[in-house]
Scaffold this motif. Structure first.
Motif, PDB file in Angstrom:
ATOM      1  N   LEU A  48      39.608  46.147  37.068  1.00 26.42           N
ATOM      2  CA  LEU A  48      39.918  46.951  38.273  1.00 26.42           C
ATOM      3  C   LEU A  48      41.027  48.005  38.014  1.00 26.42           C
ATOM      4  O   LEU A  48      40.622  49.190  38.452  1.00 26.42           O
ATOM      5  CB  LEU A  48      40.001  46.073  39.549  1.00 26.42           C
ATOM      6  N   VAL A  58      42.521  51.220  43.497  1.00 26.92           N
ATOM      7  CA  VAL A  58      41.634  49.974  43.881  1.00 26.92           C
ATOM      8  C   VAL A  58      41.342  50.071  45.416  1.00 26.92           C
ATOM      9  O   VAL A  58      40.122  49.946  45.780  1.00 26.92           O
ATOM     10  CB  VAL A  58      42.319  48.659  43.414  1.00 26.92           C
ATOM     11  N   GLU A  63      33.300  51.294  48.323  1.00 30.48           N
ATOM     12  CA  GLU A  63      32.580  49.975  47.972  1.00 30.48           C
ATOM     13  C   GLU A  63      31.432  50.092  47.119  1.00 30.48           C
ATOM     14  O   GLU A  63      31.536  49.270  46.194  1.00 30.48           O
ATOM     15  CB  GLU A  63      31.776  49.389  49.310  1.00 30.48           C
ATOM     16  N   LEU A  66      33.741  50.144  43.752  1.00 34.95           N
ATOM     17  CA  LEU A  66      34.175  49.033  43.397  1.00 34.95           C
ATOM     18  C   LEU A  66      32.986  47.964  42.729  1.00 34.95           C
ATOM     19  O   LEU A  66      33.366  47.277  41.962  1.00 34.95           O
ATOM     20  CB  LEU A  66      34.704  48.307  44.670  1.00 34.95           C
ATOM     21  N   ILE A  77      34.348  42.445  47.048  1.00 37.49           N
ATOM     22  CA  ILE A  77      34.655  43.786  47.994  1.00 37.49           C
ATOM     23  C   ILE A  77      35.117  43.556  49.418  1.00 37.49           C
ATOM     24  O   ILE A  77      36.177  43.926  49.868  1.00 37.49           O
ATOM     25  CB  ILE A  77      33.398  44.399  48.009  1.00 37.49           C
TER      26      ILE A  77
END
Length: 390
Positions: A48, A58, A63, A66, A77
């Motif tokens: 990440l 981050v 979403e 991620l 998430i």
């Protein structure tokens, strides 16, 4: 780009100074919150941070972004988006301040530089005490929690002798071999570092709280886990990678054939660290793992000199406790004559006649000493009359 409310919350917070030299800035606070999220392991955390450059990145990511990171699913998430529900940064920072615990990130003074070799370097480390540059001259000593009298004596002996030589002892402060190695180093008035598989506020085993207090006065007690994290089985193998990384070598003293110490040895081997083992009776269950390591290529050691000869070059030159600049750990066992001759040899081609003139020693003594230094892999002969440092 859509932002998570947590970013705005953190921007409005100011984190108090912990001492005159260190404080928790906004990015450290964000990394702290991110790194302590439940279910987020070190490899996914590293992925990440590599993908989004920072903890703020981050938390600011969409979403879909991620989800593009390997290991990040819908549940993770959701955890990231609701991070403030899981981690109370204010209480952690306050606890660290009250208990004189530093929060260190890679590259900051006191963060162990050898941990940079890991593919999943902890983004933040809790440190009680001090990690010094000389602690790079280190050996990890590991072994069974159920050590025999023989194992305890060997762990204390090696801890004591190596610490006397100027080597920092790294271990996990567990019962058995770990604790004996720490105590050996402390008895030698040397340095030792304990790497925990729990938070610094949850010392395990609990009877080692006094040992932890003593260690932090002569080294450091460190953890990548939050101070309130209770130990559980999965945390110790993860902790072992830090122990393996911080030592130039891992010395295994008494380990059955299924042992966390063998995990540490395997990790050390994967990181190109030396793996050493103390042999034990073939009839001893607790020595079975050590004997197997030796069978499979680990160096059999019996004395502190055996260990020092195997340590090899440092990551970079380090100032030892006595003020000498050390490039290779085996320099610690040199006598005064050997140190003098080594000091007269340069990194580039050096005439032996120049070494003789610089040291003002008889030629035969210089030549004999050069042979010793060559056998210890500290210098190389370039020709019959020239040498250089390695």
């Amino acid at each position: 780009m859509e932002k998570d409310p947590i970013v705005d919350d953190l921007q409005q917070q100011t984190y108090p100074e912990m001492d005159d030299e260190s404080f928790v800035d906004r990015e450290t606070a964000m990394i702290l919150r991110l790194s302590l999220l439940p279910g987020l392991g070190p490899r996914t955390l590293t992925a990440l941070l590599d993908r989004f450059d920072s903890a703020e990145g981050v938390f600011s990511a969409r979403e879909a972004e991620l989800a593009s990171v390997h290991g990040v699913g819908a549940k993770m998430i959701h955890t990231i988006r609701t991070a403030s529900h899981f981690v109370d940064v204010d209480s952690i920072v306050q606890w660290c301040k009250e208990n004189e615990v530093s929060l260190l990130r890679p590259g900051q003074p006191g963060f162990p530089r050898p941990l940079d070799d890991l593919v999943d370097t902890p983004p933040v480390l809790f440190v009680r005490g001090k990690v010094l540059s000389q602690d790079e001259i280190a050996v990890a000593i590991v072994g069974t929690r159920h050590a025999s009298v023989y194992g305890l004596k060997q762990a204390e002996r090696f801890g004591y002798s190596l610490a006397k030589a100027g080597v920092t002892i790294i271990s996990g402060m567990a019962r058995g071999v770990d604790a004996a190695a720490h105590r050996g180093a402390l008895n030698a008035d040397g340095r030792t570092i304990a790497v925990l598989g729990s938070g610094l506020g949850q010392i395990y085993p609990p009877e080692h709280k006094g040992l932890a207090d003593t260690i932090q006065q002569s080294g450091a007690v460190v953890s990548e886990y939050g101070p309130f994290a209770k130990p559980h089985a999965g945390m110790f193998p993860q902790r072992n990678r830090l122990i393996a990384a911080m030592g130039l070598a891992t010395l295994v003293i008494e380990a059955p054939d299924r042992s966390g110490a063998l995990i540490t040895a395997r990790l050390a081997c994967e990181m190109n660290r030396e793996v050493l083992a103390v042999p034990g009776p073939v009839s001893s269950r607790t020595s079975r793992g050590c004997n197997q390591l030796i069978r499979d290529g680990a160096r059999l050691v019996q004395t502190v000199e055996d260990v020092l000869e195997e340590l090899g070059p440092m990551f970079q030159a380090v100032e030892a406790e006595d003020g000498r600049t050390v490039r290779n750990a085996s320099e610690l066992i040199l006598n005064e004559l050997e140190r003098e001759v080594l000091g007269a040899i340069e990194d580039t081609s050096t005439p032996i006649d120049q070494v003789i003139a610089k040291t003002n020693l008889p030629a035969h003594r210089v030549i004999a000493t050069i042979s010793v230094l060559e056998m210890r892999s500290l210098i190389r002969r370039l020709s019959g009359q020239y040498v250089s440092r390695i």
